[in-house]
Motif scaffolding. Structure first.
Motif, short mmCIF file in Angstrom:
data_model
loop_
_atom_site.label_atom_id
_atom_site.label_comp_id
_atom_site.label_asym_id
_atom_site.label_seq_id
_atom_site.Cartn_x
_atom_site.Cartn_y
_atom_site.Cartn_z
N LEU A 30 25.36 6.79 -7.56
CA LEU A 30 24.64 6.81 -6.28
C LEU A 30 23.93 8.16 -6.15
CD1 LEU A 30 27.23 5.32 -3.76
CD2 LEU A 30 25.16 4.23 -4.55
N ASN A 31 23.23 8.31 -5.07
CA ASN A 31 22.58 9.58 -4.80
C ASN A 31 23.16 10.18 -3.52
OD1 ASN A 31 20.04 7.66 -5.84
ND2 ASN A 31 20.26 9.62 -6.84
N GLN A 32 23.15 11.48 -3.51
CA GLN A 32 23.58 12.16 -2.30
C GLN A 32 22.44 13.06 -1.83
OE1 GLN A 32 27.00 14.74 -2.59
NE2 GLN A 32 27.45 14.40 -0.43
N ARG A 79 0.85 -1.19 0.00
CA ARG A 79 0.00 0.00 0.00
C ARG A 79 0.88 1.23 0.00
NH1 ARG A 79 -5.55 1.36 2.99
NH2 ARG A 79 -5.69 3.50 2.35
N GLU A 80 0.74 2.01 -1.05
CA GLU A 80 1.54 3.22 -1.18
C GLU A 80 0.56 4.38 -1.21
OE1 GLU A 80 5.23 2.82 -3.76
OE2 GLU A 80 4.11 4.40 -4.77
N ASN A 81 0.47 5.10 -0.14
CA ASN A 81 -0.52 6.17 -0.08
C ASN A 81 -0.12 7.37 -0.92
OD1 ASN A 81 -2.11 4.78 1.69
ND2 ASN A 81 -1.18 5.69 3.50
N LYS A 82 1.14 7.63 -0.94
CA LYS A 82 1.62 8.87 -1.55
C LYS A 82 2.97 8.64 -2.19
CE LYS A 82 0.89 12.44 1.41
NZ LYS A 82 1.45 13.32 2.46
N ASN A 83 3.19 9.20 -3.34
CA ASN A 83 4.51 9.15 -3.95
C ASN A 83 4.74 10.47 -4.69
OD1 ASN A 83 6.84 8.48 -5.44
ND2 ASN A 83 6.30 6.32 -5.26
N ILE A 84 5.59 11.27 -4.13
CA ILE A 84 5.81 12.61 -4.69
C ILE A 84 7.26 12.74 -5.14
CG2 ILE A 84 5.70 15.10 -4.20
CD1 ILE A 84 3.75 14.41 -1.92
N GLU A 85 7.45 13.27 -6.31
CA GLU A 85 8.81 13.53 -6.78
C GLU A 85 8.83 14.90 -7.45
OE1 GLU A 85 10.88 9.95 -7.99
OE2 GLU A 85 12.08 11.13 -9.36
N ILE A 86 9.57 15.80 -6.89
CA ILE A 86 9.64 17.15 -7.45
C ILE A 86 11.08 17.48 -7.78
CG2 ILE A 86 9.19 19.61 -7.00
CD1 ILE A 86 6.81 18.55 -5.24
N VAL A 87 11.29 17.83 -9.04
CA VAL A 87 12.66 18.14 -9.49
C VAL A 87 12.92 19.62 -9.23
CG1 VAL A 87 14.27 17.98 -11.42
CG2 VAL A 87 12.35 16.38 -11.28
N LYS A 88 13.93 19.89 -8.41
CA LYS A 88 14.27 21.28 -8.07
C LYS A 88 15.72 21.54 -8.45
CE LYS A 88 11.21 21.66 -4.10
NZ LYS A 88 11.13 21.91 -2.68
N PRO A 89 16.11 22.80 -8.59
CA PRO A 89 17.52 23.07 -8.97
C PRO A 89 18.52 22.52 -7.97
CG PRO A 89 16.18 25.07 -9.09
CD PRO A 89 15.32 24.02 -8.48
N PHE A 106 15.50 14.91 0.78
CA PHE A 106 15.73 16.29 0.35
C PHE A 106 17.04 16.40 -0.43
CE2 PHE A 106 13.56 16.13 4.42
CZ PHE A 106 12.46 16.95 4.22
N ASP A 107 17.03 17.30 -1.38
CA ASP A 107 18.23 17.64 -2.17
C ASP A 107 18.93 16.40 -2.74
OD1 ASP A 107 17.53 20.09 -1.21
OD2 ASP A 107 19.06 20.14 0.34
N ILE A 108 18.19 15.54 -3.35
CA ILE A 108 18.75 14.30 -3.88
C ILE A 108 19.41 14.57 -5.24
CG2 ILE A 108 18.21 11.95 -4.67
CD1 ILE A 108 17.91 12.30 -1.62
N GLY A 113 18.25 19.84 -6.24
CA GLY A 113 18.12 18.38 -6.18
C GLY A 113 16.67 17.97 -6.03
N LYS A 114 16.42 16.67 -6.15
CA LYS A 114 15.02 16.21 -6.10
C LYS A 114 14.49 16.18 -4.67
CE LYS A 114 14.75 13.13 -10.08
NZ LYS A 114 14.74 11.75 -10.52
N PHE A 115 13.20 16.45 -4.56
CA PHE A 115 12.51 16.23 -3.29
C PHE A 115 11.59 15.03 -3.51
CE2 PHE A 115 8.47 16.64 -1.01
CZ PHE A 115 8.94 16.54 0.29
N ILE A 116 11.75 14.02 -2.66
CA ILE A 116 10.95 12.80 -2.80
C ILE A 116 10.22 12.54 -1.49
CG2 ILE A 116 11.01 10.31 -3.28
CD1 ILE A 116 13.64 10.86 -4.84
#
Lengths: 179, 139
Positions: free
Chosen positions: B96-98, B40-50, B80-82, B52-55
């Motif tokens: 990898l991700n930082q 069950r995945e209630n929410k999945n948000i991915e926002i691309v920002k300068p 934050f800031d991925i 880095g990504k917010f997930i």
């Protein structure tokens, strides 16, 4: 006497939210094609487009797909899209100029399992009561463990298609082979 | 409405540094599947920002214990800031991700999840009696 429609609503499925640059047309086409390829009858039930502001336009779509599973069960998929600040942008990718879209959006996916869609039990109050007894006691386990469960995981497959198109970091699913 | 008893209350974990978002998500997803939980995945948000990504992901897998009780685990993950980085490990380059990741864990025992004891006040009363005395081993 007409029979009241019996639906088992599948527990609501994820809300996907995305913000960034994407190919709007390709995205919508991919999702629509998935619904059609899975054997669903596709309907676009509503489209709303608001006059664009300087930051972009606001668009809403409601989709409905249905598919007969057998003579008693029918699956329905409802998808609701809401886009904000949608506007065209020009991007250079691998040395080529591309026209893409920037904005943010939310998708809500819901499933419904319709029972007795052929109206076998329509006609009288007795038949309606019989239908309720049949649904709630005789085939209840099948409906819960086979049909609604199947629809539930199919909705996750639809969600995965959207995630893959948008290249989400969380696009993989360990439940991919379920149903 | 089913009754929810809190077993784990807002357990928090924060990490900052190198990790793989994909591997982390897969690990959690596979662990739940392996343990017999339904997804069950209630929410999945991915926002691309300068910067880095917010997930943001909210998972709420559940597992039926009996016809009356089920286990529910709720995990809220915020990243934050991925950013994507290339790292050399054992002479091979890997992506990898930082960024920063923040988890909040909750655990519940949900009883009467099919709302069978909800119809009338007397049923509600009886359910409480059963929860307190007869189904004590579960609750």
């Amino acid at each position: 006497m007409s029979k009241t429609l019996s639906f088992r609503k599948v527990r609501y499925v994820p809300i996907i939210k995305f913000g960034g640059i994407f190919n709007y047309e390709g995205f919508m086409k991919t999702l629509r094609n998935w619904i059609v390829d899975q054997g669903y009858e596709f309907h676009e039930t509503s489209v709303k487009y608001k006059v664009p502001s300087p930051i972009g336009s606001e668009v809403e779509y409601a989709w409905w797909g249905w598919r007969k599973v057998n003579s008693y069960v029918k699956f329905h998929i409802d998808v609701f899209f809401h886009f904000w600040d949608l506007h065209d942008v020009e991007v250079v990718r691998e040395g080529k100029k591309q026209k893409l879209q920037s904005g943010r959006f939310q998708i809500e996916i819901t499933g419904r399992c319709e029972l007795d869609w052929t109206n076998r039990f329509a006609g009288s109050r007795f038949m309606q009561a019989l239908a309720d007894f049949y649904d709630n006691y005789i085939v209840r386990r099948d409906i819960d463990t086979i049909y609604t469960d199947q629809l539930y995981y199919r909705l996750y497959k639809f969600q995965k298609v959207a995630k893959e198109y948008l290249d989400f970091e969380t696009k993989e699913s360990a439940y991919q082979d379920v149903w | 409405m089913p009754e929810r008893e809190v077993v784990v209350d807002k357990l928090k974990l924060t990490y900052e540094g190198l990790f793989s978002v994909r591997e982390l998500y897969n690990l959690i997803d596979e662990w739940f599947r392996w343990k017999g939980y339904d997804k069950r995945e209630n929410k999945n948000i991915e926002i691309v920002k300068p910067e880095g990504k917010f997930i943001e992901i909210e998972l709420e897998p559940w597992k039926k214990v009996t016809d009356y009780a089920k286990n529910v685990i709720k995990i809220r993950i915020q990243m934050f800031d991925i950013k994507e980085v290339e790292v050399e490990k054992d002479h091979t380059k890997i992506k990898l991700n930082q960024g920063k990741v923040h988890f909040v864990f909750d655990g519940f025992l949900e009883t009467d999840y099919e709302s069978r004891w909800e119809g009338q006040p007397i049923f509600y009363f009886l359910r409480t009696i059963f929860d307190k005395y007869f189904y004590k081993p579960f609750t």
